[in-house]
Scaffold this active site. Structure first.
Site, PDB file in Angstrom:
ATOM      1  N   ASP A 848     -20.901 -51.283 -54.665  1.00 44.47           N
ATOM      2  CA  ASP A 848     -22.007 -50.325 -54.636  1.00 44.47           C
ATOM      3  C   ASP A 848     -21.658 -49.134 -55.508  1.00 44.47           C
ATOM      4  OD1 ASP A 848     -24.232 -48.768 -53.937  1.00 44.47           O
ATOM      5  OD2 ASP A 848     -24.250 -49.601 -51.915  1.00 44.47           O
ATOM      6  N   HIS A 850     -23.816 -46.262 -55.816  1.00 47.20           N
ATOM      7  CA  HIS A 850     -24.656 -45.109 -55.508  1.00 47.20           C
ATOM      8  C   HIS A 850     -23.869 -44.082 -54.687  1.00 47.20           C
ATOM      9  CE1 HIS A 850     -27.374 -48.497 -56.267  1.00 47.20           C
ATOM     10  NE2 HIS A 850     -28.141 -47.588 -56.828  1.00 47.20           N
ATOM     11  N   SER A 901     -23.686 -53.874 -49.012  1.00 44.99           N
ATOM     12  CA  SER A 901     -22.711 -52.856 -48.589  1.00 44.99           C
ATOM     13  C   SER A 901     -22.525 -52.852 -47.084  1.00 44.99           C
ATOM     14  CB  SER A 901     -23.167 -51.471 -49.049  1.00 44.99           C
ATOM     15  OG  SER A 901     -23.242 -51.408 -50.455  1.00 44.99           O
TER      16      SER A 901
END
Length: 1326
Positions: A848, A850, A901
């Site tokens: 991930d 972000h 995630s």
């Protein structure tokens, strides 16, 4: 004994018994009993006789030849028809025919007669489907019309009472509906021509009869589920529109919507009629509406009173309205009087021939019937009379003769009402008698935390209790709003309203359907039989969108709230308010829309005053003056507003609140707010509302129970508040005077209520150290900072605790406070390093990329004296736990945005357990939830594992977990709560009902490709690359709402969403600053070319094969490039269809050529370099801002590219003229779902999309092992163009589908379950 002997014996016994009675010897009461008994026996004998009589079967004669056209011509001259009716209904009482069904019975048709030659071999019983007789017995139907005309009827109704696909479905005759209606109309028109030739002085007319169908939109067919409906508004509208088309093409002169027992069905019919007129361009024939009051309660079957029924349909401007069926004339009288008293059009009645007898027949003879309806004519209640059940041509002849003989004066129409009328089950008129209209907002998900929680938990029945409480507490209108990111707003709106409508104590009130998303508001209108208020429309998107939306609202018959916004922005000044409202009014009442002026409610924006910005202080007066202007210059219009907005930013009170917030306990803080903040604010509201009402404001959302009466506000408070509200005083010092008064009031409260002694200006220096520091920070003073901080150092274990607690986002503080805080902090840096609260490791998990939310959490924790170790993004489990070990972390926080995630977080929890770690594990990020943490993460770890909603909660949670006095209690609470959540989760899984995969597939969309739908052919086949796209072209497409969510700024109702958030009491000022900073950064990015925008888009031939989509080579060879796999809904729902994305593509077996598209875009190239540099320089704020802006630009690029595809590259909507706001509201044709999100929740589908696009080579956008895109500011999607395409949520899926899906993808069951974990409707480990 045979039947003849038995009958003779019974007769003899009756005669013997009667002969033995001496009636002269009986008392009066005994005689009454005998007479009643004999009458009853006589009725039974008559009924038996009727059933035994062999009445001759009527046979219609065949009519040959043609007749001259009617005066109205062909096609029909609608205005000539209207003029004729207008003239005659004012001069005499006209006559409409009687019952078709009753008269058909005289012909005694058999099953074979109903079938005829056309359906003689059909495997379906047809007897009873009277509408079919227009095909199989056309001479009879025409003869019945002829008989009614000759009896004296001015008009007859077509034999189409059940002429819709919905009603004909019972006989499997949906396919002949258009033809049925057209033929039925032609038969009636031909009969009208024949009789008109005989009596040219009295030309005859034909009404196209539209019945109610056998379904109800307002009533559930299930007693157990009051919210269930067995048909939808759209289905009913479609059915009616097809019927209308057939009737008009067959030549009818009038459209008659009749026997209305559910007003919502009638509104759907009227909607269909109006929509057909507009779409076809045909002349607008007059409309007649006829409702049905079912019993002496005076209500329709769906619960409306006669007056409410009229108000609900008056928007269609019927030529005539009346009542028919269910009752005889005597029973119908009071309801006809009520209707005649309220209707502004002509009025009619065609009652039954009395009430039905014990055998279901009707006993009124023709003479009895005409005598019964005579009362309507004598009382001047009607302009037209006729008959319903039990009436025949003979009844109509008797009626017509009576009217010709008596020459009654027809009903005189009431003058047009210039007042707003609204209705639920009952009607209200907004006038001086009603007074100020208080809109109850507790069923607004943005206005009530309790209601929001109930709806999010699926407890709609409990939500109804809130609606009931509002109704009982005196609300005039109930506001319903379902705007919430976690909800399917359209589904929630429909479900709640469908459950609310059957509750008479609530649904008696009008509904205000409230949504910032137009389509959700429209979904609400489709559920309400009454006349609603629609909130809202504005000129923000331009005139074209404004006119389009206004026409839709008008077609539903709703009143409308118009916000004072235009293309430039929100109206703030008096001049802007007047200008925008005048412009909107002129458009609405003008010829293009013709919206009733009295159904317009303007909201000219109540904005905050006394917020520290001098030019804003006139906002209250501007609103009052604008209210006066609207009342004086925009005739009929109403004014509304959210009164509490006025004092949201009152800086004097905010300062007091802030001061109390630092120095007293929470109970004391609440008392202070109650005594000072609330009292002064409510006084300001009361004074403001008093002046608004005096100047014409008549709607609004206020806390009426808490608001004082104007005259009861004590002096000098009233004077001071009034000066501020009106922004005028003799010396111009009114703002400071009110601030001073607030300060003195506070001091007086502190002194126990005694008289305030005037203090020295520097008396605050005598206060305790906590209060002095607070005073310095609030006032921005730095003179005494050094000495006060030095004194404070002796009091706190962590010196900066009080200073850093002022805000969860310190970089949003006002500059003066920031400077004071920086000066206070300057001498404490070294001690802060030594006395930190604890060490927290933060990481975005493997796969991930972000990290905006994580970065904000890090900044907030750092500002609150925690040592933060940020591991960055895409961190494998080993690296994260190694960072914890090396830094002796006391807390670990994991972040993630994409669904894979979630599994990574579970893996980290398992590894922590294996290693014997005990530190708290905090879970956060957009895709995470408290439920997932409780069900999936917490059971894997014996330490504390808990979900943290956002950065504002992080400080409190971390502080409590590291405080020995608070930790044990907090952990215990979390464990108990999570145990309950787990129980609820598994109970919910057990209680949910699912279709099998095969059942769901049977209920797919089922488009008839090539017949009902023809896929558009694209201009581009293959791919196209955009390199370094001009960023300035993206600006109009930016959606700012997620930008504020990144910063965790959420406005409260009525100030949710951009740009209303700027008016919010709590976050409005910060939102303005953030927005300004964001725009400034974008300007800098464009100027310096800091970021690059790249994209690749593609369109390929494709066909659906089951639940999959085969994608073919762009060169037209037909070679299969690969397969897009889709998932199908399985959880039982109200909708008829269980969707998969493959439903939106033509099937391979249909032979129809279709296409799918896709794109990948990014505006993140260059972002990470800039952010790394900014973080190295310690500028966390600008780093987070850069990430947030890059994310917004990427989404804007995706919106722009999809727009280009629709208009140019695919070209299926070349004339699309949507505003950017319309696009954000998904008003376009087609969809662009992203793999990994609700419509296709499997992230692995991106792999084939990347292969098709050659995305990495074309753009440089790469993917992680978890299919997250790099750069992070990237967007991808699969594109569907067909009109049937719609967004939906797959929801939970069952094991049979996962097994099938894994097989189709060539994936193991275990791997499929891992990728689909959050969407499984079962526990894989069970």
């Amino acid at each position: 004994m045979d039947s003849a002997s038995l009958s003779a014996a019974v007769t003899a016994e009756i005669e013997r018994q009667q002969a033995a009675i001496n009636y002269d010897e009986l008392s009066l009461d005994e005689l009454k009993v005998v007479v009643a008994s004999l009458v009853e026996r006589l009725e039974l004998a008559k009924a038996a006789l009727t059933s035994k009589m062999d009445t001759p079967k009527l046979v219609a004669a065949k009519v040959e030849g043609t007749f001259p056209d009617l005066p109205w011509g062909s096609p029909v001259d609608a205005e000539m028809v209207r003029s004729y009716l207008e003239k005659n209904m004012q001069e005499r009482i006209m006559v409409i025919d009687g019952a078709m069904g009753t008269t058909i019975q005289q012909y005694k048709f058999s099953e074979e007669d109903f079938r005829g030659e056309r359906w003689k071999d059909i495997d379906q019983e047809l007897k009873g489907n009277n509408d079919l007789l227009v095909f199989t017995q056309p001479d009879t139907i025409r003869d019945i019309h002829r008989r009614y005309f000759l009896a004296g009827a001015d008009m007859v109704e077509t034999n189409t009472f059940s002429g819709t696909t919905i009603a004909q479905a019972d006989y499997k005759m949906e396919h002949i509906v258009y033809e049925l209606n057209k033929v039925a109309a032609e038969l009636a028109v031909d009969a009208a021509k024949e009789v008109t030739q005989l009596e040219p002085h009295k030309p005859r007319m034909v009404c196209g009869a539209i019945g109610p169908t056998n379904r109800t939109l307002s009533i559930s067919p299930s007693v157990e589920d009051p919210g269930f409906r067995n048909c939808t508004w759209d289905e009913v509208v479609t059915a009616y529109k097809e019927q209308v088309a057939g009737l008009i093409d067959g030549g009818v002169h009038i459209i008659l919507v009749e026997t209305i027992f559910d007003t919502l069905n009638a509104k759907a019919a009227l909607f269909a009629i109006d929509e057909y007129y507009e779409e076809s361009g045909c002349p607008r024939l007059p409309v007649i509406i006829s409702g049905t009051i079912v019993d002496m309660s005076g209500r329709t079957l769906s619960g409306q009173t006669t007056e409410a029924f009229y108000v609900s349909v008056q928007h269609s401007k019927p030529l005539c309205i009346g009542l028919n069926c269910a009752l005889g004339a005597p029973q119908m009288l009071p309801f006809m009087q009520a209707l005649a008293g309220v209707a502004e059009c002509f009025v009619h009645s065609y009652p039954n021939a009395g009430l039905p007898n014990a055998m279901g027949g009707y006993d009124d003879t023709p003479q009895m019937f005409s005598d019964a309806v005579r009362q309507f004519a004598e009382l001047g209640l009607v302009n037209m009379l006729g008959g319903c059940c039990g009436t025949t041509p003979e009844h109509i002849a008797s009626l017509a003769q009576m009217l010709d003989r008596e020459k009654f004066k027809p009903h005189v129409r009431n003058p047009l009402c210039d007042k707003m009328r609204l209705s639920g089950l009952e009607a209200i008129t907004v006038d001086a008698n009603l007074g100020y209209v208080n809109i109850g907002e507790r069923c607004n998900i943005a206005g009530s935390a309790k209601f929001k929680k109930l709806i999010l938990d699926g407890k709609y029945d409990k939500g109804l209790e809130i609606a009931l409480a509002q109704a009982e507490s005196g609300a005039t209108v109930i506001d319903v709003n379902m705007d919430e990111g976690l909800l399917d707003g359209e589904y929630a709106m429909k479900k709640f309203l469908n459950m609310l409508i059957p509750e008479p104590d609530v649904s008696k009130l009008p509904i205000c359907v409230d949504s910032s998303k137009f389509h959700i508001g429209v979904a609400g209108l489709k559920c309400c039989q009454g006349k609603c208020i629609f909130n809202s429309i504005s000129l923000k998107e331009g005139e074209a969108a404004f006119i389009k939306n206004a026409k839709i609202v008008k077609r539903f018959g709703a009143a409308v709230v118009v916000m004072a916004f235009d293309e430039v922005g929100q109206a703030a000044t008096y001049e802007d308010k007047c200008r925008i409202c005048k412009r909107a009014y002129d458009i609405l009442v003008g010829p293009e829309v013709e919206f009733p002026p009295h159904d317009i409610i303007f909201d000219p924006n109540i904005l905050t005053i006394v917020a520290g910005v001098e030019e804003h202080n006139n906002y209250g007066k501007d609103f009052i003056l604008a209210t006066k202007y609207i009342k004086e210059n925009l005739p009929g219009a109403h004014i509304s507003g959210g009164v509490s907005n006025l004092s949201f930013g009152f800086r004097g009170l905010t300062a007091l609140e802030a001061e109390y917030g630092f120095i007293v306990s929470q109970p004391a803080l609440e008392r202070a707010r109650s005594q000072l903040l609330t009292a002064l604010r409510e006084a300001m509201h009361a004074i403001f509302l008093y002046h608004c009402i005096q100047n014409g404001m008549d709607f609004g959302i206020v806390n009426a129970g808490a608001m004082p009466i104007y005259e009861d506000i004590p002096q000098p408070m009233r004077q001071y508040c009034e000066e501020v509200v009106l922004n005028e005083s003799a010396d111009g010092g009114h703002v400071e005077r009110l601030l001073k008064f607030a300060e003195e009031e506070k001091e007086r409260k502190d002194a126990g209520g005694g008289k305030v002694v005037k203090k020295d200006a520097a008396e605050w220096r005598n206060k305790p150290i906590k209060e002095r520091l607070t005073y310095s920070l609030v006032k921005g003073l730095s003179e005494f900072t050094d000495e006060d901080v030095e004194e404070a150092r002796q009091l706190f274990a962590t010196p900066l605790e009080q200073l850093h607690a002022t805000s969860t986002l310190p970089f949003l503080e006002a500059e003066k406070t920031k400077r004071a805080a920086e000066r206070a902090a300057a001498g404490l840096a070294e001690e802060e390093e030594q006395c930190g609260k604890g060490t927290v490791v933060l990481a975005t998990v493997k796969g991930d990329v972000h990290d905006i939310g994580k970065n904000i959490v890090g900044v907030v924790l750092g500002c609150n004296n925690f040592k933060v170790i940020d591991c960055g993004v895409m961190q494998p489990c080993f690296n994260i736990l190694e960072a914890c070990r090396e830094n002796k972390a006391q807390i670990l926080g994991l972040s993630g945005l994409i669904t894979p995630s979630l599994d990574e977080m579970v893996a980290v929890a398992k590894e922590m357990e294996r290693l014997g770690m005990k530190i708290p594990l905090l879970i956060g990020g957009a895709t995470t939830s408290k439920m997932h943490t409780a069900v999936k993460v917490a059971p894997m770890y014996s330490g504390v594992a808990m979900h943290v909603l956002d950065a504002s909660r992080a400080v409190g949670v971390c502080s409590a977990l590291l405080n020995p006095d608070q930790r044990e209690e907090m952990v215990e609470d979390v464990n108990e709560q999570y145990e309950e959540l787990r129980e609820d989760h598994y109970a919910s899984l057990a209680s949910r009902k699912f279709k099998t995969l095969e059942e769901a597939r049977e209920l797919g969309l089922g488009v008839k490709w090539g017949k009902d739908a023809t896929p558009p052919t694209p201009q581009l086949v293959g791919t196209k690359v955009y390199e370094d796209y001009p960023l300035e072209e993206l600006l109009p497409y930016i959606d700012w709402n997620p930008f504020f969510q990144v910063w965790q700024l959420r406005g409260k109702y009525p100030n949710r969403g951009y740009p209303k958030i700027f008016n919010d009491e709590t976050v409005g000022e910060e939102a303005k600053k953030l927005h300004a900073d964001g725009e400034a950064l974008i300007a800098d990015i464009i100027k310096n070319k800091t970021l690059k925008a790249r994209a690749v888009v593609g369109i390929w031939p494709a066909n659906a094969v089951g639940d999959d989509i085969e994608v073919y080579a762009a060169d037209g060879s037909g070679a299969v490039r690969g397969v897009l796999h889709t998932l199908r809904q399985q959880e039982e729902r109200e909708d008829d269809h269980y969707l998969a994305l493959s439903d939106f593509v033509a099937t391979k077996e249909s032979g129809v050529k279709d296409y799918v598209g896709g794109f990948a875009v990014s505006c993140g190239f260059g972002c990470e370099e800039v952010c790394s540099k900014l973080r190295a320089e310690g500028d966390d704020y600008q780093g987070i801002m850069m990430e947030a802006v890059a994310d917004r630009l990427a989404e804007a690029f995706a919106e722009l590219l999809h727009h280009k595809m629709r208009k140019e590259l695919w070209g299926y909507a070349p004339d699309e003229a949507l505003s950017a706001d319309d696009m954000l509201k998904v008003k376009y044709q087609g969809i662009r779902p992203a793999p990994g999100y609700p419509t296709q929740p499997d992230h692995t589908e991106k792999a084939f999309l990347w292969e098709l696009l050659d995305a990495e080579k074309a753009t440089g956008i790469t993917m992680t092992d978890s299919f997250a895109m790099l750069p992070a500011a990237s967007v991808s999607a699969v594109i569907f163009a067909n009109p049937c395409s719609t967004y939906f949520q797959v929801g939970k899926v069952c094991k049979d589908q996962i097994t099938d899906y894994a097989s189709r993808k060539g994936m193991s069951m275990e791997e499929a379950e891992r990728w689909m974990g959050p969407y499984l409707a079962y526990d894989p480990a069970a």
